[in-house]
Write an enzyme that holds these catalytic residues in place. Structure first.
Site, short mmCIF file in Angstrom:
data_model
loop_
_atom_site.label_atom_id
_atom_site.label_comp_id
_atom_site.label_asym_id
_atom_site.label_seq_id
_atom_site.Cartn_x
_atom_site.Cartn_y
_atom_site.Cartn_z
N HIS A 7 -4.89 7.61 -9.07
CA HIS A 7 -5.34 6.30 -8.62
C HIS A 7 -4.49 5.25 -9.30
O HIS A 7 -4.48 5.17 -10.52
CB HIS A 7 -6.81 6.06 -9.01
CG HIS A 7 -7.77 6.81 -8.16
ND1 HIS A 7 -9.12 6.83 -8.38
CD2 HIS A 7 -7.58 7.54 -7.06
CE1 HIS A 7 -9.72 7.55 -7.46
NE2 HIS A 7 -8.80 8.00 -6.65
N ASP A 10 -4.17 9.07 -0.74
CA ASP A 10 -3.23 7.97 -1.03
C ASP A 10 -3.45 6.75 -0.16
O ASP A 10 -2.49 6.09 0.25
CB ASP A 10 -1.78 8.45 -0.89
CG ASP A 10 -1.50 9.70 -1.67
OD1 ASP A 10 -1.96 9.78 -2.81
OD2 ASP A 10 -0.85 10.62 -1.13
#
Ligand code: IMP
Length: 498
Positions: free
Chosen positions: A50, A22
């Site tokens: 994503h 992340d």
């Protein structure tokens, strides 16, 4: 701000995260997708997410590399585990957005393993819930699928085309997990509609990739998760089940890491995050934060926090119902309202970030940076960037160059901190080790910096605030690696190259 300035004359570039995932790889990959001819995902599955801004709107890609949005050649590599149903949903969404792909431009490695419903079921039963002794997985079946791969009873995607081999492997799975009471025919029937959709794209992607390389094409390898979550190098057992280092990533694409010309490593800065259980030395609010973020169920997600800490009046009961029914469309609408509310309550959020209470500070940063899982909606645990853990990651992934991400999220916060040393009463200069026991015995030491403003508006690297530049320099000295760019906003043009 050209991509060429970042990439130089490299032909094969990889992007890997050096923390717990992340860290905004999606955005960096999207930035590089303009440059590349081929974009390839190497490991993991739909546990990753994503987030990319496409035509002004955030889009979450779970299985497919961001290159597909720029209609580049896109490959799902041999190291991946693929849930056919979720991949089909993703492909359908892309089609609905007018994105075109065909057999020449989109390929799935024949060796990628298939995630079956029984993998998901097993993951949710055994490994997801901390209450049942799980580590807080994403519940997508990743670990059980890789487990079956390693014990050689799993199903390579090419077997979906071959009834005999598919049946043989399924027989082994059925036999191996009697407690799941599996029915081979049912599994095949459930796979059927998705099989039809994805089978045309199944390819020998390893040889294809090398043909592209030999033909002079530019290649972008998109890493998944992060070094600290790697099965090989992460905080075991609190890890994912693939090797997220540059070596695992290269292997999952079908090339040697040595063949990669440029490795770009992302680091969230000056705060970092972790999702799921496991050690996190710099976590703000420590155990309280970990427990809060790990509480299973629907009690501590973004809706709860906005309601509780920003006093947004929300019909939580209605939202819970939507969550239970998995009504994604209506939930997305509710989330949009929440995001708008968050944007217009920046002052209150900054107040939380400046709180004397570290737990509250963590909540503030979470809201300021919208740190909620793109796949699971779970609140991400928040801590200051840990340069000692960074040094460990960089040692394993180098040679690489670093990109610091999300720096703009702390615009307006009074002070920030960098963990620059671990001590334990005996030693003042310990290295990071992944062992949970070791990490629970160390005390992180911090350097304090003056906060900054308007980083999001900076147009070039030199314009960055003095205190931020000082902290970056300190970080570079500790990790002994150069920072070559800073990402200062969610849009692809928000990147300041040194
Ligand atoms: P799994 O990959 O679903 O088996 O989850 C194992 C651990 O990795 C859990 O702590 C997850 O929260 C974490 N994890 C998996 N994928 C991601 C990701 O993309 N970002 C951050 N954490 C992840």
């Amino acid at each position: 701000m050209s991509v060429e300035k970042l990439v130089g004359d490299a032909k094969i570039v990889a992007v890997v995260c050096n923390q717990f995932g992340d860290t905004g790889k999606g955005k960096i990959c999207d930035y590089l997708a303009e440059w590349t001819d081929v974009s390839i995902r190497a490991t993991g599955g739909d546990n990753a997410g994503h987030t990319v801004i496409y035509k002004g709107k955030p889009k979450v890609l779970k299985n497919i590399p961001t290159g597909i949005l720029r209609e580049k050649i896109t490959i799902l590599g041999n190291g991946m585990v693929i849930n056919p149903e979720s991949l089909c949903q993703e492909l359908e969404r892309l089609e609905q957005n007018g994105i075109e792909f065909n057999k020449e431009s989109f390929m799935i490695s024949e060796k990628a393993q298939v995630i079956l419903p029984c993998h998901i079921h097993r993951d949710r039963e055994r490994y997801q819930s901390p209450e049942k002794g799980g580590i807080g997985t994403t519940g997508k079946g990743i670990g059980p699928c890789y487990g079956d791969k390693v014990t050689r009873i799993g199903i390579p995607i090419s077997y979906l085309l071959d009834k005999i081999r598919l049946t043989r492997q399924l027989d082994k799975i059925v036999k191996n997990y009697p407690e799941q009471d599996l029915n081979k025919e049912e599994i095949i029937a459930r796979l059927q509609p998705f099989t039809e959709k994805i089978v045309p794209f199944v390819e020998d992607t390893v040889n294809k990739l090398h043909e592209y390389i030999e033909g002079g094409k530019k290649i972008l390898i998109e890493g998944a998760q992060g070094l600290a979550l790697s099965i090989e190098h992460g905080t075991f057992p609190y890890t994912t089940s693939s090797d997220c280092s540059i070596d695992g990533t290269a292997s999952g694409a079908g090339i040697s890491a040595k063949a990669i010309d440029l490795v770009l490593g992302t680091i969230k800065f000056p705060f970092m995050t972790r999702v799921g259980g496991g050690p996190f030395p710099t976590e703000l609010g420590g155990k309280e934060s970990e427990e809060h973020c790990l509480t299973p169920g629907l009690e501590h997600d973004i809706f709860y926090e906005v309601n509780e800490y920003l006093k947004m009046s929300l019909d939580l009961e209605k939202i819970r119902k939507l969550q239970t029914e998995r009504n994604e469309v209506e939930l997305e609408k509710e989330k949009e309202k929440v995001k708008k509310y968050i944007k217009s309550h920046r002052e209150k959020i900054i107040e939380l970030c400046n709180s004397d209470n570290q737990f509250e500070q963590g909540v503030g940063i979470r809201l300021a940076a919208m740190e909620y899982g793109s796949v699971t909606n779970r609140p991400r645990r928040i801590g200051w960037t840990d340069a000692i853990a960074g040094k460990y990651a960089v040692r394993i992934n180098r040679p690489l160059k670093l990109i610091l991400t999300k720096v703009d999220c702390l615009d307006g916060v009074k002070n920030f901190y960098l963990c620059n040393r671990y001590t334990n009463g005996k030693s003042n200069n310990l290295e990071f080790r992944t062992d949970e026991k070791f990490l629970s015995g160390i005390t992180p030491n911090y350097k304090k910096y003056e906060g900054y403003d308007s980083v999001g508006d900076a147009k070039n690297y030199e314009e960055l605030p003095k205190s931020l530049l000082e902290s970056i320099k300190d970080f570079e000295e500790i990790v002994k690696t150069e920072v070559v760019a800073v990402s200062n906003g969610p849009k692809r043009e928000n990147i300041l190259i040194k």
